[in-house]
Enzyme design. Sequence first.
Site, PDB file in Angstrom:
ATOM      1  N   THR A  18      -5.843   1.274  -5.016  1.00 52.61           N
ATOM      2  CA  THR A  18      -5.199   1.757  -6.107  1.00 52.61           C
ATOM      3  C   THR A  18      -4.335   1.160  -7.136  1.00 52.61           C
ATOM      4  O   THR A  18      -4.540   0.741  -8.713  1.00 52.61           O
ATOM      5  CB  THR A  18      -4.787   2.822  -5.695  1.00 52.61           C
TER       6      THR A  18
ATOM      7  N   CYS B 208      -4.153  -2.531  -1.515  1.00 50.88           N
ATOM      8  CA  CYS B 208      -4.507  -1.087  -2.174  1.00 50.88           C
ATOM      9  C   CYS B 208      -5.430  -1.324  -3.404  1.00 50.88           C
ATOM     10  O   CYS B 208      -4.781  -1.823  -4.471  1.00 50.88           O
ATOM     11  CB  CYS B 208      -2.897  -0.637  -2.492  1.00 50.88           C
TER      12      CYS B 208
ATOM     13  N   CYS C 234     -11.130   1.799  -1.081  1.00 47.94           N
ATOM     14  CA  CYS C 234      -9.857   2.052  -0.511  1.00 47.94           C
ATOM     15  C   CYS C 234      -9.603   2.540   0.928  1.00 47.94           C
ATOM     16  O   CYS C 234     -10.682   1.348   1.681  1.00 47.94           O
ATOM     17  CB  CYS C 234      -9.816   3.961  -0.654  1.00 47.94           C
TER      18      CYS C 234
ATOM     19  N   ASP D  62       0.756  -0.742  -0.084  1.00 45.86           N
ATOM     20  CA  ASP D  62      -0.102  -0.042  -0.205  1.00 45.86           C
ATOM     21  C   ASP D  62       0.315   1.173   0.182  1.00 45.86           C
ATOM     22  O   ASP D  62       2.235   0.948   0.445  1.00 45.86           O
ATOM     23  CB  ASP D  62      -0.981   0.466   1.342  1.00 45.86           C
TER      24      ASP D  62
HETATM   25  N1  DGL Z   1      -4.539   2.560   0.069  1.00 47.87           N
HETATM   26  C1  DGL Z   1      -4.987   2.713  -1.239  1.00 47.87           C
HETATM   27  C2  DGL Z   1      -6.173   2.399  -1.950  1.00 47.87           C
HETATM   28  O1  DGL Z   1      -6.730   1.190  -1.529  1.00 47.87           O
HETATM   29  C3  DGL Z   1      -4.153   3.603  -1.661  1.00 47.87           C
HETATM   30  C4  DGL Z   1      -4.603   5.555  -1.263  1.00 47.87           C
HETATM   31  C5  DGL Z   1      -3.920   6.746  -1.563  1.00 47.87           C
HETATM   32  O2  DGL Z   1      -2.495   6.398  -1.504  1.00 47.87           O
HETATM   33  O3  DGL Z   1      -4.283   7.384  -2.285  1.00 47.87           O
HETATM   34  O4  DGL Z   1      -6.804   3.286  -3.265  1.00 47.87           O
END
Ligand code: DGL
Length: 269
Positions: A72, A70, A178, A7
């Site tokens: 993203t 993560c 997220c 992450d």
């Molecule tokens: N925790 C991450 C996600 O699930 C990324 C958050 C970020 O750094 O913008 O998307």
Amino acid sequence: MNIGLFDSGIGGLTVLTGLIRKFPGHNYLYFADYANLPYGSKPYEHLKKLVLNGLNKLRADGAEIIVSACNTGDAVLDGRIEENFSMPYYSIVKAGAKAVKDYSKIAVITTDQTMKTGVYIKEILKLNNGAFILQKSASLFVSLVEEGIWNGKMADAVVKYYLEDVKRWEPQVLLLGCTHYPFLQFTISSFMKDVVLLDPAEKLLEELERVIPPGKGTSKVRFLVTGNVERFQTLVNLVQHHPLGNGLSNTEISVEKVVIREAQQEGAL
Ligand code: DGL
């Protein structure tokens, strides 16, 4: 088993703590790309490179499987890693889509980049092509969580700012797309009232029952952190004393600084 997670920051701890509670006694390697937080505002190609660097590091340090912590990162990898990476990869986005597939009016909140890829819409429609889906980016949630502001007046105000129109749309379910967002679960559910809140990690953990053998004894976590390790360590300590961090207290933890060299950055995979 050596289980790798990645992450940008502490968001993935919402996945890690669930794993430790459910599958104790394993070795967890957690790559936190703290130097590059937030991931959500990074351009697609650049982000993909960063994520692949993290995966390479996890593989080099002995990870046998990768559990995506993560959304993203998962979104830019399109829920899978390239064939030549040859390591089992478990996608949090695919698990999230499965978790909501039986609802017809679904709201999904994510970072900007996850929203832009449209990956949640694509994955949900694959499973339920009649679903109505509203997706919204709630990018400031990530900074709030990384500041340790998980409830109180400020969290209430930011949640209201982002979710007012989502609430007006009257979804049956709100998917937290997220891994940082479950830190705000209490604030979000107080605001959204009767809407069901779902964390994709729950479904992911269920699926991993077929993959991770039941273990026992003390779990070990190695945090591999780019950027400000001291600050990351402070946040891990904060999580340990929070109900969400339940599981981390009986765990052997080490936090190490990682520097990704330029050559590695260019030659990902
Ligand atoms: N925790 C991450 C996600 O699930 C990324 C958050 C970020 O750094 O913008 O998307």
